[in-house]
Write a protein that holds these residues in place. Structure first.
Motif, PDB file in Angstrom:
ATOM      1  N   ARG A 171       0.827  -1.212   0.000  1.00  0.00           N
ATOM      2  CA  ARG A 171       0.000   0.000   0.000  1.00  0.00           C
ATOM      3  C   ARG A 171       0.860   1.260   0.000  1.00  0.00           C
ATOM      4  O   ARG A 171       0.685   2.153  -0.841  1.00  0.00           O
ATOM      5  N   ASN A 172       1.792   1.355   0.933  1.00  0.00           N
ATOM      6  CA  ASN A 172       2.614   2.569   1.030  1.00  0.00           C
ATOM      7  C   ASN A 172       3.479   2.760  -0.209  1.00  0.00           C
ATOM      8  O   ASN A 172       3.728   3.884  -0.644  1.00  0.00           O
ATOM      9  N   TYR A 175       1.473   4.463  -2.916  1.00  0.00           N
ATOM     10  CA  TYR A 175       1.391   5.905  -2.702  1.00  0.00           C
ATOM     11  C   TYR A 175       2.707   6.581  -3.096  1.00  0.00           C
ATOM     12  O   TYR A 175       2.710   7.633  -3.742  1.00  0.00           O
ATOM     13  N   LEU A 182       1.428   9.699   2.217  1.00  0.00           N
ATOM     14  CA  LEU A 182       0.918   8.465   2.801  1.00  0.00           C
ATOM     15  C   LEU A 182      -0.213   8.758   3.772  1.00  0.00           C
ATOM     16  O   LEU A 182      -0.175   9.768   4.488  1.00  0.00           O
ATOM     17  N   ASP A 239      -9.620   7.641   1.898  1.00  0.00           N
ATOM     18  CA  ASP A 239      -8.261   7.125   1.710  1.00  0.00           C
ATOM     19  C   ASP A 239      -8.282   5.709   1.160  1.00  0.00           C
ATOM     20  O   ASP A 239      -7.476   5.342   0.294  1.00  0.00           O
ATOM     21  N   ARG A 242      -9.173   5.845  -2.485  1.00  0.00           N
ATOM     22  CA  ARG A 242      -8.049   6.340  -3.279  1.00  0.00           C
ATOM     23  C   ARG A 242      -7.022   5.245  -3.494  1.00  0.00           C
ATOM     24  O   ARG A 242      -6.447   5.109  -4.580  1.00  0.00           O
ATOM     25  N   TRP A 243      -6.746   4.473  -2.442  1.00  0.00           N
ATOM     26  CA  TRP A 243      -5.778   3.378  -2.560  1.00  0.00           C
ATOM     27  C   TRP A 243      -6.193   2.397  -3.643  1.00  0.00           C
ATOM     28  O   TRP A 243      -5.367   1.970  -4.458  1.00  0.00           O
ATOM     29  N   ALA A 247      -3.612   1.088  -6.432  1.00  0.00           N
ATOM     30  CA  ALA A 247      -2.969  -0.118  -5.888  1.00  0.00           C
ATOM     31  C   ALA A 247      -2.033  -0.741  -6.915  1.00  0.00           C
ATOM     32  O   ALA A 247      -2.346  -0.847  -8.098  1.00  0.00           O
TER      33      ALA A 247
END
Length: 269
Positions: A171-172, A175, A182, A239, A242-243, A247
């Protein structure tokens, strides 16, 4: 996911499943186009063979891999295609033999590495188990491309858990590779597994949540389906939503993603 032996056994099974799809194909079928623009089945197998060679280099010659990676990342938008140049002119039997030999060498090399050792890669360094998980993820994703080209519907297996795991863990990275700030909080992810159980990640009381079908989540994080077509996946919180739109379970620059209406279709990542 900390036991390299278990992940490597699943990697072998995932590779064998794809091998069974292509081993009996007439040579002419290796030229069939896959959902990745400009890539045939031959290109897909050649890409897996090339990536296995890079992983083997990372496991056996980290300095040599770093040099190769720096050269590759100097052309981040083209080095993947450069890795499969000539695949359409190589006899399918040769491509298949190359992939088989390379993946066996990689399995042996990873089994010999200390479990906690960090191996270099195009993204962050990875443990042996994480490297095996990444190879399984990519084998599964490109296997989907081949299955789509052949009109084959694959039966989801418990091996999807490895793909889901790396999809959550990156995930991070997704971003960062999109140059976005983040999120400050962890997410809760609950996925319905092929056997009906639930795979859960993150704090149970997290406000940002993703729930839905594990197969669809895996297709999304490998960019084999567009967010608009991932109908089972529900995001609670801006959030989380958005991820799901950015992804990316694979290393390297952001992929082009899929167009809406092409659910299950593949890509080069």
């Amino acid at each position: 996911m900390s036991d390299p032996g278990a992940v490597l056994a699943d990697l072998r099974d995932e590779s064998d499943e794809l091998d069974a799809l292509v081993a009996g194909l007439p040579a002419a079928r290796w030229a069939d186009p896959t959902p990745a623009e400009g890539w045939t089945i031959a290109h897909q197998i050649a890409h897996l063979a090339w990536t296995d060679r890079q992983a083997l280099l990372a496991a056996t010659d980290p300095d040599g891999f770093q040099q190769a990676a720096q050269k590759a990342l100097a052309s981040p938008l083209t080095f993947v295609d450069e890795g499969v140049e000539g695949a359409d002119r190589t006899p399918p039997a040769e491509l298949l033999a190359d992939w088989r030999a390379g993946r066996e060498a990689l399995l042996r090399a990873l089994l010999e590495r200390p479990a906690g050792e960090k191996l270099p890669w195009y993204g962050p360094p990875m443990s042996v188990a994480s490297m095996a998980t990444a190879r399984l993820m990519e084998t599964w994703a490109h296997g989907q491309d081949v299955a789509d080209a052949l009109g084959v519907t694959r039966i989801p297996t418990a091996r999807l858990r490895h793909v889901a795991h790396i999809g959550v863990r990156t995930r991070n990275f997704a971003y960062a590779t999109h140059q976005l700030a983040l999120p400050n909080l962890e997410f809760r992810v609950e996925l319905r597994a092929p056997d009906g159980t639930v795979w859960a990640y993150g704090p149970a009381d997290a406000a940002q949540r993703v729930t839905g079908d594990a197969l669809e989540f895996c297709l999304l994080v490998t960019q084999r389906v567009h967010r608009d077509d991932a109908l089972s996946l529900r995001a609670e919180g801006a959030d989380a939503e958005r991820w799901l739109g950015i992804a990316q379970a694979f290393a390297g620059p952001p992929g082009k993603g899929r167009q809406p209406g092409t659910a299950g279709r593949g890509g080069r990542a």
